[in-house]
Design an enzyme around this catalytic site. Structure first.
Site, PDB file in Angstrom:
ATOM      1  N   CYS A   1     -26.179  -1.249   8.908  1.00 28.49           N
ATOM      2  CA  CYS A   1     -26.085  -2.605   8.343  1.00 28.49           C
ATOM      3  C   CYS A   1     -27.399  -3.360   8.508  1.00 28.49           C
ATOM      4  O   CYS A   1     -27.989  -3.391   9.591  1.00 28.49           O
ATOM      5  CB  CYS A   1     -24.957  -3.348   9.052  1.00 28.49           C
ATOM      6  SG  CYS A   1     -24.833  -5.071   8.562  1.00 28.49           S
TER       7      CYS A   1
ATOM      8  N   ASP B   1     -13.490  -8.797  -3.835  1.00 29.57           N
ATOM      9  CA  ASP B   1     -12.898 -10.075  -3.455  1.00 29.57           C
ATOM     10  C   ASP B   1     -13.856 -10.735  -2.461  1.00 29.57           C
ATOM     11  O   ASP B   1     -14.960 -10.236  -2.224  1.00 29.57           O
ATOM     12  CB  ASP B   1     -11.475  -9.889  -2.884  1.00 29.57           C
ATOM     13  CG  ASP B   1     -11.477  -9.191  -1.527  1.00 29.57           C
ATOM     14  OD1 ASP B   1     -12.562  -8.767  -1.063  1.00 29.57           O
ATOM     15  OD2 ASP B   1     -10.406  -9.068  -0.922  1.00 29.57           O
TER      16      ASP B   1
ATOM     17  N   GLU C   1      -0.795  -8.755  -5.547  1.00 30.72           N
ATOM     18  CA  GLU C   1      -2.151  -9.262  -5.797  1.00 30.72           C
ATOM     19  C   GLU C   1      -2.140 -10.744  -6.186  1.00 30.72           C
ATOM     20  O   GLU C   1      -3.006 -11.497  -5.771  1.00 30.72           O
ATOM     21  CB  GLU C   1      -2.854  -8.429  -6.873  1.00 30.72           C
ATOM     22  CG  GLU C   1      -3.238  -7.030  -6.419  1.00 30.72           C
ATOM     23  CD  GLU C   1      -4.195  -7.028  -5.227  1.00 30.72           C
ATOM     24  OE1 GLU C   1      -4.894  -8.016  -5.024  1.00 30.72           O
ATOM     25  OE2 GLU C   1      -4.211  -6.018  -4.497  1.00 30.72           O
TER      26      GLU C   1
ATOM     27  N   CYS D   1     -18.419  -2.891  15.334  1.00 33.29           N
ATOM     28  CA  CYS D   1     -18.337  -2.520  13.913  1.00 33.29           C
ATOM     29  C   CYS D   1     -18.731  -1.046  13.725  1.00 33.29           C
ATOM     30  O   CYS D   1     -19.775  -0.616  14.206  1.00 33.29           O
ATOM     31  CB  CYS D   1     -19.274  -3.423  13.109  1.00 33.29           C
ATOM     32  SG  CYS D   1     -19.326  -2.962  11.378  1.00 33.29           S
TER      33      CYS D   1
ATOM     34  N   CYS E   1     -15.816  -7.673   9.754  1.00 32.68           N
ATOM     35  CA  CYS E   1     -16.951  -8.436   9.249  1.00 32.68           C
ATOM     36  C   CYS E   1     -16.438  -9.784   8.721  1.00 32.68           C
ATOM     37  O   CYS E   1     -16.550 -10.094   7.546  1.00 32.68           O
ATOM     38  CB  CYS E   1     -17.637  -7.628   8.146  1.00 32.68           C
ATOM     39  SG  CYS E   1     -19.245  -8.283   7.723  1.00 32.68           S
TER      40      CYS E   1
ATOM     41  N   ARG F   1       0.825  -1.215   0.000  1.00 34.44           N
ATOM     42  CA  ARG F   1       0.000   0.000   0.000  1.00 34.44           C
ATOM     43  C   ARG F   1       0.856   1.261   0.000  1.00 34.44           C
ATOM     44  O   ARG F   1       0.339   2.358  -0.046  1.00 34.44           O
ATOM     45  CB  ARG F   1      -0.918   0.000   1.217  1.00 34.44           C
ATOM     46  CG  ARG F   1      -1.991  -1.057   1.064  1.00 34.44           C
ATOM     47  CD  ARG F   1      -3.013  -0.964   2.156  1.00 34.44           C
ATOM     48  NE  ARG F   1      -4.072  -1.922   1.900  1.00 34.44           N
ATOM     49  CZ  ARG F   1      -4.982  -2.259   2.777  1.00 34.44           C
ATOM     50  NH1 ARG F   1      -4.974  -1.715   3.973  1.00 34.44           N
ATOM     51  NH2 ARG F   1      -5.911  -3.139   2.463  1.00 34.44           N
TER      52      ARG F   1
ATOM     53  N   CYS G   1     -19.946  -7.494  15.234  1.00 33.24           N
ATOM     54  CA  CYS G   1     -20.990  -6.481  15.016  1.00 33.24           C
ATOM     55  C   CYS G   1     -20.997  -5.418  16.113  1.00 33.24           C
ATOM     56  O   CYS G   1     -21.253  -4.254  15.851  1.00 33.24           O
ATOM     57  CB  CYS G   1     -22.357  -7.145  14.918  1.00 33.24           C
ATOM     58  SG  CYS G   1     -22.477  -8.274  13.516  1.00 33.24           S
TER      59      CYS G   1
ATOM     60  N   TYR H   1     -11.108  -9.374 -10.495  1.00 32.89           N
ATOM     61  CA  TYR H   1     -10.671  -8.744  -9.249  1.00 32.89           C
ATOM     62  C   TYR H   1      -9.257  -8.183  -9.407  1.00 32.89           C
ATOM     63  O   TYR H   1      -8.995  -7.003  -9.116  1.00 32.89           O
ATOM     64  CB  TYR H   1     -10.717  -9.732  -8.056  1.00 32.89           C
ATOM     65  CG  TYR H   1      -9.881  -9.193  -6.931  1.00 32.89           C
ATOM     66  CD1 TYR H   1     -10.375  -8.179  -6.113  1.00 32.89           C
ATOM     67  CD2 TYR H   1      -8.558  -9.597  -6.750  1.00 32.89           C
ATOM     68  CE1 TYR H   1      -9.588  -7.605  -5.137  1.00 32.89           C
ATOM     69  CE2 TYR H   1      -7.758  -9.023  -5.785  1.00 32.89           C
ATOM     70  CZ  TYR H   1      -8.282  -8.026  -4.974  1.00 32.89           C
ATOM     71  OH  TYR H   1      -7.482  -7.440  -4.027  1.00 32.89           O
TER      72      TYR H   1
ATOM     73  N   GLY I   1       2.988 -21.601  -1.539  1.00 31.44           N
ATOM     74  CA  GLY I   1       1.974 -22.580  -1.928  1.00 31.44           C
ATOM     75  C   GLY I   1       1.387 -22.250  -3.295  1.00 31.44           C
ATOM     76  O   GLY I   1       1.701 -21.208  -3.883  1.00 31.44           O
ATOM     77  N   TYR I   2       0.545 -23.141  -3.786  1.00 28.64           N
ATOM     78  CA  TYR I   2      -0.098 -22.959  -5.098  1.00 28.64           C
ATOM     79  C   TYR I   2       0.909 -22.433  -6.129  1.00 28.64           C
ATOM     80  O   TYR I   2       0.809 -21.310  -6.627  1.00 28.64           O
ATOM     81  CB  TYR I   2      -1.316 -22.032  -4.996  1.00 28.64           C
ATOM     82  CG  TYR I   2      -2.441 -22.643  -4.191  1.00 28.64           C
ATOM     83  CD1 TYR I   2      -3.316 -23.562  -4.762  1.00 28.64           C
ATOM     84  CD2 TYR I   2      -2.611 -22.314  -2.852  1.00 28.64           C
ATOM     85  CE1 TYR I   2      -4.338 -24.135  -4.023  1.00 28.64           C
ATOM     86  CE2 TYR I   2      -3.628 -22.889  -2.098  1.00 28.64           C
ATOM     87  CZ  TYR I   2      -4.496 -23.799  -2.698  1.00 28.64           C
ATOM     88  OH  TYR I   2      -5.502 -24.369  -1.958  1.00 28.64           O
TER      89      TYR I   2
ATOM     90  N   GLN J   1      -4.166 -16.578  -3.051  1.00 31.83           N
ATOM     91  CA  GLN J   1      -4.411 -17.823  -2.310  1.00 31.83           C
ATOM     92  C   GLN J   1      -3.512 -17.988  -1.092  1.00 31.83           C
ATOM     93  O   GLN J   1      -3.357 -19.088  -0.584  1.00 31.83           O
ATOM     94  CB  GLN J   1      -4.207 -19.029  -3.240  1.00 31.83           C
ATOM     95  CG  GLN J   1      -5.352 -19.236  -4.201  1.00 31.83           C
ATOM     96  CD  GLN J   1      -4.918 -19.976  -5.443  1.00 31.83           C
ATOM     97  OE1 GLN J   1      -3.948 -19.606  -6.091  1.00 31.83           O
ATOM     98  NE2 GLN J   1      -5.620 -21.040  -5.773  1.00 31.83           N
TER      99      GLN J   1
END
Ligand code: SF4
Length: 321
Positions: free
Chosen positions: A226, A156, A55, A220, A210, A43, A217, A138, A99-100, A60
């Site tokens: 909500c 996402d 990204e 939140c 969330c 960021r 909640c 995405y 992984g993956y 994953q």
């Protein structure tokens, strides 16, 4: 907040007409993000290549693991050109711990394609981005929003869950609205000039407040807006389609172990297939030969390994591609 006529068409939030409540949602969430947003290394940059790498990694892999591996990968491949020039097996080795591994092969192909077709620059166009290997809607919008400042939404799994709950009364923690509906809402919500910040705020509240099983909640910041606040029954996640496995361990874990072993074995050197079998499964015997042969065929098809020889596993050799 700039007035934006798009908000008129939004579904109601908290039972009130859409426009005002949606504006309150946006300003409340942006304020919350200013003080509670996660401090993540990707960021702090708008470098499109760095955003792309983060990204693809985040697709994953958990954020904490990506935080650890992302700087190391960029150290090894600091630019899209260096990635495109590097041998594939070095990319797979640098992917270690993520992984993956298929993603590393696709990322490498993507880098080559961008150099070949786009002069080494990621395209600024949704259609061109989604035609690249490993880039779906995405990821394309994440690049357009975070790297190029385009006013587009991202959806996402966290965003989908959060917007489902805010805009519709969900009865259980596993309930979700259709992805198509969420994209429509997300598109209309994007506050002009603040898309990047807004998208990150949505992802953060979905990931930290969330959450899928235990939404907080009570604490939140948008509970008053909500539709599902404190009304959902906690249900265990639906069982996904059973994964192929051996002795209760999914095959994808064994695939990861194979790549791990080949990395350890010194990338590029061949190892006999039956010996590899013993390294990835302590009880490997000839009765598992077909199972291992299928795993190797899959990895070969995905471009991760090369296979030498034919016939039984004691005459076949495997190496990283
Ligand atoms: Fe999610 Fe609960 Fe916040 Fe609604 S009030 S957004 S369900 S955490």
């Amino acid at each position: 907040m700039r007035r934006n006529s798009k908000h008129r068409d939004l579904p109601p939030v908290g039972g009130a007409p859409g426009m005002d409540r949606s504006r309150r949602l946006i300003s409340t969430l942006l304020n919350w993000y200013n003080s509670h947003g996660r401090d993540l290394p990707w960021r702090k940059t708008s470098n499109p290549y760095h955003i792309l790498v983060s990204e693809i990694m985040l697709q994953q892999t958990q954020v904490t693991r990506v935080q650890e591996k992302y700087p190391l990968f960029l150290q090894r491949f600091p630019s899209l050109h260096s990635l495109a020039r590097g041998p594939q097996r070095d990319v797979v080795v640098a992917w270690q711990g993520m992984g993956y591994n298929n993603r590393s092969v696709r990322l490498h192909r993507l880098a080559k394609e961008v150099v070949r077709e786009h002069g080494g620059r990621l395209p600024l166009d949704f259609g061109a981005l989604t035609r690249l290997p490993g880039v779906g809607p995405y990821t394309a919008n994440a690049i357009l929003s975070f790297a190029f400042g385009q006013q587009v939404p991202v959806v996402d799994v966290n965003v989908r869950r959060f917007l489902s709950r805010v805009f519709w009364p969900m009865t259980s923690t596993v309930a979700l609205r259709k992805e198509k509906e969420i994209w429509v809402v997300a598109r209309r919500l994007v506050p002009g000039g603040a898309a990047s910040q807004w998208n990150q705020a949505l992802m953060d509240i979905g990931a930290t407040v969330c959450t899928s099983r235990q939404p907080s909640c009570r604490s939140c910041p948008v509970s008053h807006l909500c539709m599902s606040s404190a009304s959902m029954v906690a249900l265990p996640a639906r069982h996904l389609r059973e994964e192929p496995s051996l002795h209760g361990v999914p095959n994808r874990i064994y695939r990861g172990r194979i790549i791990q072993e080949l990395r350890r074995h010194n990338a590029g050197r061949k190892i006999r297939a039956d010996r590899l079998g013993k390294r990835i499964h302590p009880c490997f015997t000839p009765k598992y030969e077909r199972w291992l042969a299928n795993l190797l065929t899959g990895l070969h098809r995905d471009g991760l390994i090369v296979l030498h020889g034919n016939g039984s596993l004691d005459t076949r050799y495997v190496a990283l591609a």
